[in-house]
Motif scaffolding. Structure first.
Motif, PDB file in Angstrom:
ATOM      1  N   ASP A 122     -27.702  36.124  -8.645  1.00 31.64           N
ATOM      2  CA  ASP A 122     -27.189  35.278  -7.573  1.00 31.64           C
ATOM      3  C   ASP A 122     -26.859  33.882  -8.079  1.00 31.64           C
ATOM      4  OD1 ASP A 122     -27.265  37.110  -5.461  1.00 31.64           O
ATOM      5  OD2 ASP A 122     -29.443  36.890  -5.307  1.00 31.64           O
ATOM      6  N   VAL A 123     -26.797  33.702  -9.391  1.00 28.43           N
ATOM      7  CA  VAL A 123     -26.442  32.412  -9.980  1.00 28.43           C
ATOM      8  C   VAL A 123     -24.973  32.447 -10.379  1.00 28.43           C
ATOM      9  CG1 VAL A 123     -26.898  30.783 -11.830  1.00 28.43           C
ATOM     10  CG2 VAL A 123     -28.793  32.059 -10.803  1.00 28.43           C
ATOM     11  N   LEU A 124     -24.219  31.438  -9.954  1.00 29.97           N
ATOM     12  CA  LEU A 124     -22.812  31.307 -10.301  1.00 29.97           C
ATOM     13  C   LEU A 124     -22.665  30.308 -11.445  1.00 29.97           C
ATOM     14  CD1 LEU A 124     -21.305  31.073  -6.692  1.00 29.97           C
ATOM     15  CD2 LEU A 124     -21.628  33.120  -8.106  1.00 29.97           C
ATOM     16  N   ARG A 125     -21.754  30.619 -12.394  1.00 32.86           N
ATOM     17  CA  ARG A 125     -21.605  29.772 -13.566  1.00 32.86           C
ATOM     18  C   ARG A 125     -20.121  29.597 -13.871  1.00 32.86           C
ATOM     19  NH1 ARG A 125     -24.313  28.101 -18.206  1.00 32.86           N
ATOM     20  NH2 ARG A 125     -23.029  27.975 -20.078  1.00 32.86           N
ATOM     21  N   SER A 126     -19.685  28.311 -14.027  1.00 25.80           N
ATOM     22  CA  SER A 126     -18.314  28.030 -14.438  1.00 25.80           C
ATOM     23  C   SER A 126     -18.185  28.227 -15.940  1.00 25.80           C
ATOM     24  CB  SER A 126     -17.937  26.589 -14.079  1.00 25.80           C
ATOM     25  OG  SER A 126     -16.722  26.234 -14.685  1.00 25.80           O
ATOM     26  N   ASN A 127     -17.070  28.836 -16.365  1.00 23.87           N
ATOM     27  CA  ASN A 127     -16.850  29.064 -17.786  1.00 23.87           C
ATOM     28  C   ASN A 127     -16.221  27.859 -18.489  1.00 23.87           C
ATOM     29  OD1 ASN A 127     -17.867  31.711 -17.859  1.00 23.87           O
ATOM     30  ND2 ASN A 127     -15.927  32.510 -17.023  1.00 23.87           N
ATOM     31  N   ALA A 128     -15.826  26.834 -17.700  1.00 27.38           N
ATOM     32  CA  ALA A 128     -15.215  25.641 -18.292  1.00 27.38           C
ATOM     33  C   ALA A 128     -16.286  24.733 -18.872  1.00 27.38           C
ATOM     34  CB  ALA A 128     -14.404  24.894 -17.241  1.00 27.38           C
ATOM     35  N   SER A 129     -15.938  24.052 -19.965  1.00 28.44           N
ATOM     36  CA  SER A 129     -16.860  23.098 -20.568  1.00 28.44           C
ATOM     37  C   SER A 129     -16.141  21.773 -20.774  1.00 28.44           C
ATOM     38  CB  SER A 129     -17.402  23.630 -21.890  1.00 28.44           C
ATOM     39  OG  SER A 129     -16.343  23.880 -22.798  1.00 28.44           O
ATOM     40  N   GLY A 130     -16.914  20.699 -20.888  1.00 33.57           N
ATOM     41  CA  GLY A 130     -16.333  19.382 -21.078  1.00 33.57           C
ATOM     42  C   GLY A 130     -15.577  18.892 -19.859  1.00 33.57           C
ATOM     43  N   VAL A 131     -15.997  19.323 -18.690  1.00 32.04           N
ATOM     44  CA  VAL A 131     -15.331  18.964 -17.436  1.00 32.04           C
ATOM     45  C   VAL A 131     -16.394  18.502 -16.446  1.00 32.04           C
ATOM     46  CG1 VAL A 131     -13.496  20.643 -17.832  1.00 32.04           C
ATOM     47  CG2 VAL A 131     -15.503  21.313 -16.514  1.00 32.04           C
ATOM     48  N   THR A 132     -15.948  18.059 -15.288  1.00 25.81           N
ATOM     49  CA  THR A 132     -16.867  17.781 -14.187  1.00 25.81           C
ATOM     50  C   THR A 132     -16.727  18.895 -13.150  1.00 25.81           C
ATOM     51  OG1 THR A 132     -15.238  16.421 -13.033  1.00 25.81           O
ATOM     52  CG2 THR A 132     -16.728  15.301 -14.541  1.00 25.81           C
ATOM     53  N   TYR A 133     -17.845  19.124 -12.404  1.00 22.72           N
ATOM     54  CA  TYR A 133     -17.909  20.264 -11.493  1.00 22.72           C
ATOM     55  C   TYR A 133     -18.227  19.778 -10.082  1.00 22.72           C
ATOM     56  CZ  TYR A 133     -18.907  22.315 -16.102  1.00 22.72           C
ATOM     57  OH  TYR A 133     -18.888  22.647 -17.422  1.00 22.72           O
ATOM     58  N   GLN A 134     -17.699  20.510  -9.129  1.00 21.63           N
ATOM     59  CA  GLN A 134     -18.079  20.306  -7.734  1.00 21.63           C
ATOM     60  C   GLN A 134     -17.959  21.652  -7.023  1.00 21.63           C
ATOM     61  OE1 GLN A 134     -19.216  17.538  -5.588  1.00 21.63           O
ATOM     62  NE2 GLN A 134     -19.672  19.504  -4.595  1.00 21.63           N
ATOM     63  N   TRP A 135     -19.158  22.173  -6.623  1.00 21.87           N
ATOM     64  CA  TRP A 135     -19.168  23.465  -5.937  1.00 21.87           C
ATOM     65  C   TRP A 135     -18.871  23.249  -4.455  1.00 21.87           C
ATOM     66  CZ3 TRP A 135     -19.573  28.055  -8.547  1.00 21.87           C
ATOM     67  CH2 TRP A 135     -19.945  27.963  -9.905  1.00 21.87           C
ATOM     68  N   LEU A 136     -18.260  24.282  -3.849  1.00 24.23           N
ATOM     69  CA  LEU A 136     -17.931  24.173  -2.435  1.00 24.23           C
ATOM     70  C   LEU A 136     -18.129  25.512  -1.747  1.00 24.23           C
ATOM     71  CD1 LEU A 136     -14.582  25.067  -1.419  1.00 24.23           C
ATOM     72  CD2 LEU A 136     -14.434  24.033  -3.653  1.00 24.23           C
ATOM     73  N   ASP A 137     -18.305  25.438  -0.449  1.00 26.82           N
ATOM     74  CA  ASP A 137     -18.446  26.616   0.399  1.00 26.82           C
ATOM     75  C   ASP A 137     -17.047  26.979   0.897  1.00 26.82           C
ATOM     76  OD1 ASP A 137     -18.828  28.427   2.483  1.00 26.82           O
ATOM     77  OD2 ASP A 137     -20.724  27.526   3.102  1.00 26.82           O
ATOM     78  N   CYS A 138     -16.555  28.137   0.482  1.00 28.04           N
ATOM     79  CA  CYS A 138     -15.202  28.532   0.861  1.00 28.04           C
ATOM     80  C   CYS A 138     -15.109  28.845   2.352  1.00 28.04           C
ATOM     81  CB  CYS A 138     -14.750  29.756   0.060  1.00 28.04           C
ATOM     82  SG  CYS A 138     -14.656  29.490  -1.729  1.00 28.04           S
ATOM     83  N   ASN A 139     -16.199  29.355   2.934  1.00 29.90           N
ATOM     84  CA  ASN A 139     -16.132  29.731   4.349  1.00 29.90           C
ATOM     85  C   ASN A 139     -15.996  28.512   5.246  1.00 29.90           C
ATOM     86  OD1 ASN A 139     -16.417  32.288   3.418  1.00 29.90           O
ATOM     87  ND2 ASN A 139     -18.492  32.627   4.203  1.00 29.90           N
TER      88      ASN A 139
END
Length: 588
Positions: free
Chosen positions: A446-463
């Protein structure tokens, strides 16, 4: 074609060019649409054009693969509102064969012959600048780059580069000018104190300064000679040469072929009247890479009219010589193969005389024109080419061109063609920088992981389409079930991943009915995990933000002692052979 302003004071300054305005301005343009009487051009005009300046549009035929003449090529004569120009564009070789391109005598018009009365002043010959409708002083000036001034169309003052008319009585008209000055018309020599005579004319004005700066003019017309006897012709001023534009890669031909824009020459014998002035040489513009043949190129001034005096007491003035014209090359050197001439026109002479003191060969104060010139590095005002605009763009992952025809996914230099408001093509060159962003994500449990590196992240709720506060790490463990995505930002670009459904990691307190026992809880970092009915497989500790902190191997044991000494509240995820449990773990 015209529009200059001249000095109109009744003095020898008459005809001095005070302001050229836009006379001589031109540019090659491309028409891309015609709607009614409106023309839409490929590009904005480089120069302004005045209605009073006799604007005209001249069609330029284009040949893509060379052309050979099969006869003499010429254009319409100037008629006061249009004409006087021939232009041709040839990609490849222009073969003149044994023929010619000519605009000789098709430029500004010479003063027309107007019969005057016979009155004259015996004692003092005037230097008038008169109305063409005057009774006795109606020798019309030749045309030039200034419009005629009402009431001052006749007599000896030059019309800028147009030659002045002959003065009363029987004075010769002055020659027209272009680069070279137009020569003054000759005077009638009195046979006695109580007979008619006149004064010599004035030189017409050179336009060399503006020609050197890139302007283009037709040759000025010669002034008319003053005439008053019915039945005698020949006092008309002569036409100047027109304008020739040739754009070609190469010109070839024989020594009998050529490009000509000479001023017209006056009549050989004007009987008992003032002779007309010679026309000025025209202008020949050659935007040509090579001229390999000994062709002839000429923009010579015309000779003034000769005077044939019949009977006693006549010694009328000959016409002045026309000024030489211009041959201009766009290249930096004058080609050596062709024969090039821009010579002055000579003043006319007394052809015959019965008056004592009036000798054959005399010019009676008339003067030759001056030579024209050959120019190099002449910039042709070609504004017809498709304009290219440049733009630097940074885009994320890909860039769709403004026309919609192309999608580019890598950095580089690209071009796109659009239609402008006039319906013409416009080209845009792009220096494109594509910033690649990896928006793929993977799910581990149940863990989500971005494959991008050297970037900034912001998770969001699509619903809910809402950002998740504090979810700014590469990994995210949802605390509730929904669809989630991550916004990845890099170098000013950002992109959003696809949405992935994940089951939330809920937090449960110790529950004896769950079949898993966590004890003690809270603890000091040492605690045990046991099950009564199931076999343990794995146990993992997560932060409340969903970050995995530690994993334990507890497989195939009913009870296991664990250690984790970081203080705080955590999630203990326990997997058995039957199901999963999420327990709240407190370390004090």
């Amino acid at each position: 074609m015209q529009g200059a302003v001249i000095d109109e004071t009744l003095s020898d300054n008459f005809g001095t060019i005070n302001n050229y305005n836009n006379a001589g301005r031109y540019e090659l343009q491309r028409i891309c649409r015609i709607t009614g009487n409106q023309l839409f051009f490929q590009n904005q005009f480089k120069y302004a054009y005045q209605e009073s300046g006799k604007i005209q549009l001249v069609r330029v035929p284009e040949y893509q693969n060379g052309i050979s003449l099969t006869g003499i090529l010429t254009g319409k004569s100037w008629d006061g509102s249009s004409g006087g120009i021939v232009a041709i564009k040839c990609n490849g070789t222009l073969d003149l064969d044994a023929f010619s391109i000519t605009m000789t005598g098709k430029g500004f018009r010479g003063g027309e012959a107007l019969a005057s009365g016979g009155g004259c002043i015996f004692v003092n010959q005037t230097t008038q600048y008169t109305d063409r409708n005057s009774t006795n002083d109606r020798a019309l000036k030749g045309e030039g780059i200034a419009n005629y001034i009402t009431g001052k169309e006749a007599s000896r003052g030059p019309q800028a580069n147009g030659g002045g008319g002959g003065n009363n009585h029987n004075g010769g008209g002055s020659g027209g000018a272009n680069y070279g000055i137009g020569g003054a018309g000759g005077q009638r020599v009195k046979s006695s104190n109580f007979t008619c005579g006149s004064v010599a004319g004035l030189n017409s004005k050179s336009m060399a300064t503006k020609i050197n700066a890139g302007r283009v003019f037709m040759g000025g017309g010669g002034g008319a000679g003053h005439g008053n006897n019915l039945g005698f012709n020949g006092e008309k001023g002569e036409n100047g040469g027109g304008i020739i534009f040739i754009i070609a890669d190469e010109i070839i031909g024989s020594n009998r072929s050529g490009v000509y824009s000479n001023g017209n020459t006056g009549k050989a014998k004007t009987e008992n009247e003032g002779g007309g002035g010679g026309g000025a040489g025209g202008t020949i513009i050659l935007d040509v890479t090579t001229i390999s043949s000994g062709i002839n190129i000429a923009a010579n001034g015309g000779t003034g009219a000769f005077v044939d005096n019949i009977g006693s007491g006549n010694c009328s003035g000959p016409g002045g010589g026309g000024g030489g014209g211009v041959v201009a090359f766009s290249g930096s050197n004058i080609p050596t193969a062709p024969n090039i001439n821009t010579e002055k026109g000579l003043a006319g002479e007394i052809a015959s005389s019965a008056q004592p003191g009036c000798n054959i060969g005399d010019k009676n104060g008339g003067s030759d024109g001056t030579d024209g010139t050959t120019l190099v590095n002449f910039k042709v005002e070609d504004n017809a080419a498709l304009k290219t605009f440049s733009s630097s763009i940074t885009s994320c992952n890909e860039y769709r061109s403004p026309s919609g025809k192309y999608t580019w996914t890598t950095s580089g230099n690209y071009s796109d063609t659009l239609l402008n408001a006039a319906g013409c093509d416009s080209v845009i060159d792009f220096s494109l920088t594509v910033v690649p962003i990896d928006t793929s994500i993977q799910k581990e449990g149940d863990v989500l992981r971005s494959n991008a590196s050297g970037v900034t992240y912001q998770w969001l709720d699509c619903n809910s389409n809402k950002l998740i506060i504090g979810a700014n790490n590469q990994e995210y463990s949802p605390t509730y079930t929904s669809n989630f995505a991550v916004i990845v930002s890099k170098n000013g670009c950002e992109d959003t991943s696809k949405c992935i459904e994940a089951l939330g990691v809920g937090i449960a307190n110790f529950n004896t009915n769950a079949g898993v026992v966590l004890s003690p809880n809270p603890s000091n970092g040492i605690f045990s995990l046991s099950t009564n009915t199931n076999k343990l497989i794995t146990a993992s500790i997560y932060s409340l933000e969903g970050k995995l902190l530690k994993t334990f191997d507890v497989s195939n044991r009913p009870m296991y002692q664990l250690e984790f000494h970081k203080k705080g509240v955590f999630i203990l995820k326990v997997e058995t052979d039957k199901n999963e449990h999420n327990l709240r773990l407190v370390i004090q």
